[in-house]
Design a protein around this motif. Structure first.
Motif, PDB file in Angstrom:
ATOM      1  N   ALA A  64       0.856  -1.191   0.000  1.00 50.17           N
ATOM      2  CA  ALA A  64       0.000   0.000   0.000  1.00 50.17           C
ATOM      3  C   ALA A  64       0.884   1.230   0.000  1.00 50.17           C
ATOM      4  N   GLU A  65       0.402   2.275  -0.637  1.00 52.63           N
ATOM      5  CA  GLU A  65       1.071   3.566  -0.642  1.00 52.63           C
ATOM      6  C   GLU A  65       0.039   4.586  -0.161  1.00 52.63           C
ATOM      7  N   LEU A  66       0.267   5.105   1.034  1.00 46.78           N
ATOM      8  CA  LEU A  66      -0.720   5.954   1.688  1.00 46.78           C
ATOM      9  C   LEU A  66      -0.200   7.380   1.803  1.00 46.78           C
ATOM     10  N   GLY A  71       3.325  16.258   1.946  1.00 45.37           N
ATOM     11  CA  GLY A  71       4.075  15.469   0.973  1.00 45.37           C
ATOM     12  C   GLY A  71       4.607  14.148   1.492  1.00 45.37           C
ATOM     13  N   LEU A  72       4.217  13.746   2.693  1.00 44.56           N
ATOM     14  CA  LEU A  72       4.682  12.463   3.225  1.00 44.56           C
ATOM     15  C   LEU A  72       3.892  11.314   2.613  1.00 44.56           C
ATOM     16  N   ILE A  73       4.604  10.240   2.311  1.00 43.69           N
ATOM     17  CA  ILE A  73       3.987   9.029   1.763  1.00 43.69           C
ATOM     18  C   ILE A  73       4.485   7.837   2.577  1.00 43.69           C
ATOM     19  N   LEU A  74       3.535   7.028   3.054  1.00 43.08           N
ATOM     20  CA  LEU A  74       3.873   5.793   3.770  1.00 43.08           C
ATOM     21  C   LEU A  74       3.738   4.638   2.783  1.00 43.08           C
ATOM     22  N   LYS A  75       4.871   3.976   2.513  1.00 42.23           N
ATOM     23  CA  LYS A  75       4.866   2.792   1.654  1.00 42.23           C
ATOM     24  C   LYS A  75       4.986   1.575   2.545  1.00 42.23           C
ATOM     25  N   ILE A  76       3.958   0.741   2.529  1.00 38.37           N
ATOM     26  CA  ILE A  76       3.997  -0.502   3.315  1.00 38.37           C
ATOM     27  C   ILE A  76       4.489  -1.605   2.393  1.00 38.37           C
ATOM     28  N   THR A  77       5.600  -2.229   2.780  1.00 33.90           N
ATOM     29  CA  THR A  77       6.213  -3.253   1.938  1.00 33.90           C
ATOM     30  C   THR A  77       6.057  -4.662   2.496  1.00 33.90           C
ATOM     31  N   SER A  78       5.659  -4.768   3.773  1.00 33.00           N
ATOM     32  CA  SER A  78       5.544  -6.090   4.373  1.00 33.00           C
ATOM     33  C   SER A  78       4.539  -6.063   5.515  1.00 33.00           C
ATOM     34  N   ALA A  79       3.748  -7.101   5.601  1.00 32.06           N
ATOM     35  CA  ALA A  79       2.844  -7.326   6.731  1.00 32.06           C
ATOM     36  C   ALA A  79       2.889  -8.828   6.989  1.00 32.06           C
ATOM     37  N   ALA A  80       3.749  -9.227   7.907  1.00 30.53           N
ATOM     38  CA  ALA A  80       4.030 -10.655   8.095  1.00 30.53           C
ATOM     39  C   ALA A  80       3.675 -11.129   9.493  1.00 30.53           C
ATOM     40  N   ARG A  81       3.064 -12.309   9.545  1.00 31.04           N
ATOM     41  CA  ARG A  81       2.779 -12.951  10.827  1.00 31.04           C
ATOM     42  C   ARG A  81       4.079 -13.527  11.378  1.00 31.04           C
ATOM     43  N   ASP A  82       4.311 -13.298  12.655  1.00 30.12           N
ATOM     44  CA  ASP A  82       5.473 -13.868  13.333  1.00 30.12           C
ATOM     45  C   ASP A  82       5.018 -15.111  14.083  1.00 30.12           C
ATOM     46  N   ALA A  83       5.967 -15.965  14.418  1.00 31.01           N
ATOM     47  CA  ALA A  83       5.650 -17.205  15.134  1.00 31.01           C
ATOM     48  C   ALA A  83       5.019 -16.941  16.498  1.00 31.01           C
ATOM     49  N   GLY A  84       5.311 -15.795  17.097  1.00 32.20           N
ATOM     50  CA  GLY A  84       4.809 -15.484  18.424  1.00 32.20           C
ATOM     51  C   GLY A  84       3.381 -14.968  18.462  1.00 32.20           C
ATOM     52  N   GLY A  85       2.693 -14.950  17.323  1.00 28.84           N
ATOM     53  CA  GLY A  85       1.316 -14.477  17.294  1.00 28.84           C
ATOM     54  C   GLY A  85       1.186 -12.985  17.057  1.00 28.84           C
ATOM     55  N   PHE A  86       2.179 -12.410  16.388  1.00 27.61           N
ATOM     56  CA  PHE A  86       2.174 -10.991  16.087  1.00 27.61           C
ATOM     57  C   PHE A  86       2.165 -10.769  14.587  1.00 27.61           C
ATOM     58  N   VAL A  87       1.767  -9.570  14.189  1.00 32.53           N
ATOM     59  CA  VAL A  87       1.909  -9.138  12.800  1.00 32.53           C
ATOM     60  C   VAL A  87       2.815  -7.918  12.824  1.00 32.53           C
ATOM     61  N   THR A  88       3.891  -7.969  12.060  1.00 28.43           N
ATOM     62  CA  THR A  88       4.788  -6.827  11.947  1.00 28.43           C
ATOM     63  C   THR A  88       4.576  -6.184  10.584  1.00 28.43           C
ATOM     64  N   THR A 177      -7.512  -3.625   6.817  1.00 28.73           N
ATOM     65  CA  THR A 177      -7.336  -2.214   6.486  1.00 28.73           C
ATOM     66  C   THR A 177      -6.357  -1.616   7.480  1.00 28.73           C
ATOM     67  N   PHE A 178      -5.324  -0.980   6.948  1.00 29.67           N
ATOM     68  CA  PHE A 178      -4.324  -0.319   7.783  1.00 29.67           C
ATOM     69  C   PHE A 178      -4.705   1.144   7.916  1.00 29.67           C
ATOM     70  N   GLN A 179      -4.665   1.659   9.155  1.00 28.55           N
ATOM     71  CA  GLN A 179      -4.985   3.063   9.403  1.00 28.55           C
ATOM     72  C   GLN A 179      -3.902   3.690  10.273  1.00 28.55           C
ATOM     73  N   LEU A 180      -3.518   4.923   9.927  1.00 27.72           N
ATOM     74  CA  LEU A 180      -2.559   5.705  10.711  1.00 27.72           C
ATOM     75  C   LEU A 180      -3.017   7.153  10.646  1.00 27.72           C
ATOM     76  N   PRO A 181      -3.228   7.811  11.791  1.00 31.21           N
ATOM     77  CA  PRO A 181      -3.695   9.190  11.776  1.00 31.21           C
ATOM     78  C   PRO A 181      -2.853  10.085  10.860  1.00 31.21           C
ATOM     79  N   THR A 182      -3.517  10.951  10.126  1.00 31.18           N
ATOM     80  CA  THR A 182      -2.992  11.918   9.143  1.00 31.18           C
ATOM     81  C   THR A 182      -2.632  11.274   7.803  1.00 31.18           C
ATOM     82  N   PHE A 183      -2.724   9.955   7.672  1.00 33.36           N
ATOM     83  CA  PHE A 183      -2.467   9.271   6.407  1.00 33.36           C
ATOM     84  C   PHE A 183      -3.765   8.644   5.918  1.00 33.36           C
ATOM     85  N   SER A 185      -6.163   5.677   4.537  1.00 32.91           N
ATOM     86  CA  SER A 185      -6.255   4.255   4.890  1.00 32.91           C
ATOM     87  C   SER A 185      -5.993   3.412   3.658  1.00 32.91           C
ATOM     88  N   GLY A 186      -5.594   2.167   3.872  1.00 32.75           N
ATOM     89  CA  GLY A 186      -5.365   1.267   2.746  1.00 32.75           C
ATOM     90  C   GLY A 186      -5.498  -0.187   3.148  1.00 32.75           C
TER      91      GLY A 186
END
Length: 192
Positions: A64-66, A71-88, A177-183, A185-186
């Protein structure tokens, strides 16, 4: 008595010398291994040369490119589940504007516990519409958000790497859906 001490001292020196010799011998073997690693380093260098091509490939891998403020742009390149039950969620914030800017303070969210720890991306959330759940950024035992913190001013054209860690939605929820204030959503895909 001083003779015994000297004899014992000499024996100790012989033992130390023998141990040192063995250690150097082992280190010498490791040195040969280091020589063996030099070609690996070369292959790493050629891999790094291949990495120069991967930013182009990485552009194809952007989840996603948010767009944000100034002029700030957030480029999300990875959303991966970790073995410990987390998403990074990882990526970068790039300044596409013409002036040096800061990531807005609003990105830390409005929760008192997170605010007291300063700048962060603690206001980020993942929304799992299928299961009707919202996931907030994880915190450590002191209440600090598990995200990039203390972000520097970003010069025009520059970018900084960022990450955020969330509890993992159920495995049947691969699209959130990823959300971050001032950016903006995607929608992103969670891998793993």
């Amino acid at each position: 008595m001083s003779m015994r001490f000297t004899t014992k001292a000499r024996r100790g020196m012989v033992v130390l010398t023998a141990v040192a010799g063995l250690t150097l011998g082992v280190a010498g073997c490791g040195g040969g291994g280091d020589d063996d690693k030099k070609p690996d380093t070369s292959s790493s260098a050629s891999h790094d040369a291949g990495s120069n091509e991967s930013p182009q490939e990485g552009q194809d891998d952007v989840l996603a490119e948010l767009k944000g403020e100034d002029g700030l742009i957030l480029k999300i390149t990875s959303a991966a589940r970790d073995a410990g039950g987390f998403v990074t969620v990882s990526g970068e914030i790039k300044n596409d504007g013409s002036q040096t800017v800061r990531v807005p303070i609003e990105t830390r969210g409005d929760e008192t516990e997170i605010i007291r720890h300063g700048e962060s991306l603690g206001g980020a959330t993942l929304v799992d519409s299928a299961n009707k759940k919202r996931y907030y950024v994880l915190r450590d035992t002191d209440g600090r958000p598990l995200t990039t913190t203390d972000m520097p001013r970003i010069k025009s054209g520059a970018s900084i790497p960022v990450f955020m860690q969330f509890p993992s939605p159920p495995t049947n929820a691969s699209e959130v859906t990823f959300q971050l204030p001032t950016f903006a959503s995607g929608t992103i895909q969670i891998s793993g």
